[in-house]
Design a protein around this motif. Structure first.
Motif, PDB file in Angstrom:
ATOM      1  N   LEU A 143       0.818  -0.973  -0.038  1.00  0.00           N
ATOM      2  CA  LEU A 143       0.006   0.142  -0.018  1.00  0.00           C
ATOM      3  C   LEU A 143       0.558   1.343   0.058  1.00  0.00           C
ATOM      4  CD1 LEU A 143      -2.841  -1.063   2.515  1.00  0.00           C
ATOM      5  CD2 LEU A 143      -2.903  -1.168   0.120  1.00  0.00           C
ATOM      6  N   ASP A 144       2.100   1.183   0.460  1.00  0.00           N
ATOM      7  CA  ASP A 144       2.931   2.291   0.687  1.00  0.00           C
ATOM      8  C   ASP A 144       4.324   1.816   0.440  1.00  0.00           C
ATOM      9  OD1 ASP A 144       3.971   4.951   1.108  1.00  0.00           O
ATOM     10  OD2 ASP A 144       3.527   4.987   3.243  1.00  0.00           O
ATOM     11  N   PRO A 145       4.775   1.435  -0.841  1.00  0.00           N
ATOM     12  CA  PRO A 145       6.105   0.925  -0.873  1.00  0.00           C
ATOM     13  C   PRO A 145       7.081   1.814  -0.713  1.00  0.00           C
ATOM     14  CG  PRO A 145       4.804   1.170  -3.086  1.00  0.00           C
ATOM     15  CD  PRO A 145       3.949   1.620  -1.875  1.00  0.00           C
ATOM     16  N   LYS A 146       7.010   3.145  -0.518  1.00  0.00           N
ATOM     17  CA  LYS A 146       8.035   3.997  -0.187  1.00  0.00           C
ATOM     18  C   LYS A 146       8.251   4.301   1.313  1.00  0.00           C
ATOM     19  CE  LYS A 146       7.679   7.068  -4.148  1.00  0.00           C
ATOM     20  NZ  LYS A 146       7.109   8.467  -4.777  1.00  0.00           N
ATOM     21  N   SER A 147       7.439   3.459   2.196  1.00  0.00           N
ATOM     22  CA  SER A 147       7.597   3.656   3.522  1.00  0.00           C
ATOM     23  C   SER A 147       8.539   2.439   3.995  1.00  0.00           C
ATOM     24  CB  SER A 147       6.338   3.399   4.374  1.00  0.00           C
ATOM     25  OG  SER A 147       5.736   2.149   4.015  1.00  0.00           O
ATOM     26  N   GLU A 148       9.197   1.821   3.249  1.00  0.00           N
ATOM     27  CA  GLU A 148       9.965   0.595   3.410  1.00  0.00           C
ATOM     28  C   GLU A 148      11.579   0.962   2.981  1.00  0.00           C
ATOM     29  OE1 GLU A 148       9.986  -2.026   5.779  1.00  0.00           O
ATOM     30  OE2 GLU A 148       8.039  -0.997   6.508  1.00  0.00           O
ATOM     31  N   SER A 185      11.625 -11.719   3.701  1.00  0.00           N
ATOM     32  CA  SER A 185      12.333 -10.633   3.008  1.00  0.00           C
ATOM     33  C   SER A 185      11.946 -10.579   1.504  1.00  0.00           C
ATOM     34  CB  SER A 185      13.844 -10.344   3.373  1.00  0.00           C
ATOM     35  OG  SER A 185      14.449 -12.122   2.869  1.00  0.00           O
ATOM     36  N   GLY A 186      11.963 -11.803   0.844  1.00  0.00           N
ATOM     37  CA  GLY A 186      11.753 -11.704  -0.697  1.00  0.00           C
ATOM     38  C   GLY A 186      10.290 -11.468  -0.817  1.00  0.00           C
ATOM     39  N   GLY A 187       9.205 -11.930   0.126  1.00  0.00           N
ATOM     40  CA  GLY A 187       8.032 -11.107   0.036  1.00  0.00           C
ATOM     41  C   GLY A 187       7.841  -9.719   0.154  1.00  0.00           C
ATOM     42  N   ILE A 188       8.419  -9.335   1.063  1.00  0.00           N
ATOM     43  CA  ILE A 188       8.257  -7.676   1.343  1.00  0.00           C
ATOM     44  C   ILE A 188       8.825  -7.049   0.057  1.00  0.00           C
ATOM     45  CG2 ILE A 188       9.231  -5.856   2.700  1.00  0.00           C
ATOM     46  CD1 ILE A 188       9.052  -7.912   5.316  1.00  0.00           C
ATOM     47  N   MET A 189      10.136  -7.401  -0.409  1.00  0.00           N
ATOM     48  CA  MET A 189      10.478  -6.807  -1.665  1.00  0.00           C
ATOM     49  C   MET A 189       9.494  -6.854  -2.723  1.00  0.00           C
ATOM     50  SD  MET A 189      14.677  -7.296  -1.632  1.00  0.00           S
ATOM     51  CE  MET A 189      14.734  -9.377  -1.378  1.00  0.00           C
ATOM     52  N   LEU A 190       8.725  -8.170  -2.848  1.00  0.00           N
ATOM     53  CA  LEU A 190       7.695  -8.171  -3.995  1.00  0.00           C
ATOM     54  C   LEU A 190       6.759  -7.473  -3.917  1.00  0.00           C
ATOM     55  CD1 LEU A 190       7.892 -12.339  -4.713  1.00  0.00           C
ATOM     56  CD2 LEU A 190       8.892 -10.372  -6.195  1.00  0.00           C
ATOM     57  N   CYS A 191       6.255  -7.257  -2.524  1.00  0.00           N
ATOM     58  CA  CYS A 191       5.172  -6.323  -2.180  1.00  0.00           C
ATOM     59  C   CYS A 191       5.476  -4.794  -2.483  1.00  0.00           C
ATOM     60  CB  CYS A 191       4.669  -6.408  -0.833  1.00  0.00           C
ATOM     61  SG  CYS A 191       3.836  -8.017  -0.451  1.00  0.00           S
ATOM     62  N   MET A 192       6.778  -4.622  -2.542  1.00  0.00           N
ATOM     63  CA  MET A 192       7.218  -3.185  -2.673  1.00  0.00           C
ATOM     64  C   MET A 192       7.192  -2.742  -4.257  1.00  0.00           C
ATOM     65  SD  MET A 192      10.472  -2.590  -0.004  1.00  0.00           S
ATOM     66  CE  MET A 192      10.625  -1.110  -0.653  1.00  0.00           C
ATOM     67  N   GLY A 193       7.778  -3.922  -4.703  1.00  0.00           N
ATOM     68  CA  GLY A 193       7.682  -3.696  -6.499  1.00  0.00           C
ATOM     69  C   GLY A 193       6.373  -3.566  -6.950  1.00  0.00           C
ATOM     70  N   ALA A 194       5.279  -4.690  -6.398  1.00  0.00           N
ATOM     71  CA  ALA A 194       3.999  -4.626  -6.869  1.00  0.00           C
ATOM     72  C   ALA A 194       3.347  -3.284  -6.545  1.00  0.00           C
ATOM     73  CB  ALA A 194       3.313  -5.771  -6.163  1.00  0.00           C
ATOM     74  N   HIS A 196       4.691  -0.458  -6.285  1.00  0.00           N
ATOM     75  CA  HIS A 196       5.185   0.815  -7.143  1.00  0.00           C
ATOM     76  C   HIS A 196       4.463   0.572  -8.590  1.00  0.00           C
ATOM     77  CE1 HIS A 196       8.178   2.668  -5.033  1.00  0.00           C
ATOM     78  NE2 HIS A 196       8.726   1.615  -4.563  1.00  0.00           N
ATOM     79  N   VAL A 197       4.239  -0.437  -8.761  1.00  0.00           N
ATOM     80  CA  VAL A 197       3.733  -0.778 -10.143  1.00  0.00           C
ATOM     81  C   VAL A 197       1.945  -0.471 -10.175  1.00  0.00           C
ATOM     82  CG1 VAL A 197       2.689  -2.516 -11.750  1.00  0.00           C
ATOM     83  CG2 VAL A 197       5.223  -2.710 -10.847  1.00  0.00           C
ATOM     84  N   ALA A 200       1.733   3.293  -9.950  1.00  0.00           N
ATOM     85  CA  ALA A 200       1.945   3.969 -11.344  1.00  0.00           C
ATOM     86  C   ALA A 200       0.919   3.759 -12.111  1.00  0.00           C
ATOM     87  CB  ALA A 200       3.330   3.367 -11.947  1.00  0.00           C
ATOM     88  N   ARG A 201       0.239   2.711 -12.003  1.00  0.00           N
ATOM     89  CA  ARG A 201      -1.014   2.513 -13.005  1.00  0.00           C
ATOM     90  C   ARG A 201      -2.454   3.252 -12.562  1.00  0.00           C
ATOM     91  NH1 ARG A 201      -1.351  -3.975 -14.106  1.00  0.00           N
ATOM     92  NH2 ARG A 201       0.618  -3.918 -15.516  1.00  0.00           N
ATOM     93  N   ARG A 202      -2.035   3.689 -11.142  1.00  0.00           N
ATOM     94  CA  ARG A 202      -3.396   4.295 -10.605  1.00  0.00           C
ATOM     95  C   ARG A 202      -2.959   5.861 -10.475  1.00  0.00           C
ATOM     96  NH1 ARG A 202      -5.803   2.649  -5.280  1.00  0.00           N
ATOM     97  NH2 ARG A 202      -7.237   3.878  -5.864  1.00  0.00           N
TER      98      ARG A 202
END
Length: 231
Positions: A143-148, A185-194, A196-197, A200-202
Motif C-alpha cells: 500500500l505504501d512501498p516508499k515507507s520501507e 524478506s523476498g515477499g516484502i520486496m515483491l510487495c514493494m515492487g508490486a 510501485h507498479v 504507477a498504473r493508478r
C-alpha cells in the motif's frame, strides 16, 4: 560439482561469516531511513519481532549458549532499537484492529512456545508468530512501498541465503529459519515492487499545459481543411 563446492569447509565457513556480518549491517539502512523520516515501519511487526528476539536471546543464555550469544545479542539489539524508534517516531499508542488481533495471537503463541518441550514445535510456533508480523509489513509495503527500505530487506535476503549455504542441506530443522527469512524478506520486496507498479498504473493523467492545448487546437484546425501558413 556445485554441491561439492557449496559443501567445501572453506566455503561454508566464509558463508557463515558473511551471513552474520551482512545480517547485522542490514539494520543500519533501516535505522538511518527512520531517523530521516524516509521509512515508516509497521509498529506491530517490529514489536512482535523485538519480543521474539528478546525471548530467544534469554532462552539461549539460559541454555548456556556461549559462542553464538554475541550474534544473538547484536540481532536483538538491532530489532529492539528499530522497535523503539518506531514508537518514538509515531504519534499515539493505539494499534489498528488488524494489529491488535495479530498481537493477541502472538501473545498466545508465546505462551504455547513456553509450554512446548519439542524444538521442532517451538521453531514452528516461532516462525508462525514472526510471519504474522511479517504479513502486516507486507501489506503496508504494497500500500505504501516508499515507507520501507529496500536495501535492508535485500541484505536480509542475501544474508539468509548465505546462512543456508553455511548450514548445508543436512538438517531441515536448522534450515527452517533462514529459509523463512528468505521468504519473508523476498515477499516484502515483491510487495514493494508490486506496490510501485500499482501506484504507477493508478497515477492520474496530468492535465495538458496551455502550450499543449494550443498545439492540439492548431493541428485540429489544419486537419479540418484550413490552409496552412506555408500555403
Amino acid at each position: 560439482m556445485l554441491q561439492d563446492f557449496l559443501q567445501h569447509p572453506g566455503v561454508v565457513h566464509r558463508a557463515g561469516i558473511a551471513s552474520a556480518v551482512l545480517s547485522v549491517y542490514a539494520f543500519w539502512p533501516y535505522i538511518r531511513d527512520i531517523l530521516t523520516n524516509r521509512t515508516r515501519p509497521e509498529r506491530a511487526s517490529w514489536l512482535i519481532w523485538a519480543v521474539l528476539s528478546a525471548v530467544s536471546l534469554l532462552s539461549q543464555a539460559y541454555e548456556g549458549a556461549d559462542g553464538s550469544l554475541g550474534f544473538a545479542i547484536a540481532q536483538t539489539a538491532g530489532t529492539v532499537i528499530i522497535c523503539g524508534l518506531t514508537f518514538w517516531k509515531t504519534t499515539g499508542l493505539r494499534f489498528k484492529t488488524d494489529d491488535s488481533q495479530v498481537l493477541t495471537a502472538t501473545a498466545v503463541g508465546i505462551w504455547l512456545w513456553a509450554e512446548m518441550e519439542s524444538a521442532a514445535y517451538s521453531l514452528f510456533v516461532t516462525i508462525t508468530m514472526s510471519m504474522m508480523g511479517g504479513l502486516l509489513t507486507m501489506q503496508k509495503a504494497f500500500l505504501d512501498p516508499k515507507s520501507e527500505t529496500w536495501a535492508t530487506w535485500a541484505a536480509f535476503f542475501v544474508s539468509a541465503a548465505l546462512a543456508v549455504v553455511a548450514i548445508g542441506w543436512a538438517d531441515w530443522l536448522l534450515l527452517a529459519y533462514p529459509l523463512y527469512v528468505m521468504i519473508l524478506s523476498g515477499g516484502i520486496m515483491l510487495c514493494m515492487g508490486a506496490g510501485h507498479v500499482w501506484a504507477a498504473r493508478r497515477a492520474p493523467t496530468l492535465p495538458d499545459t496551455p502550450h499543449q492545448q494550443l498545439t492540439l487546437s492548431v493541428m485540429s484546425f489544419q486537419r479540418a481543411g484550413s490552409p496552412s501558413v506555408s500555403e
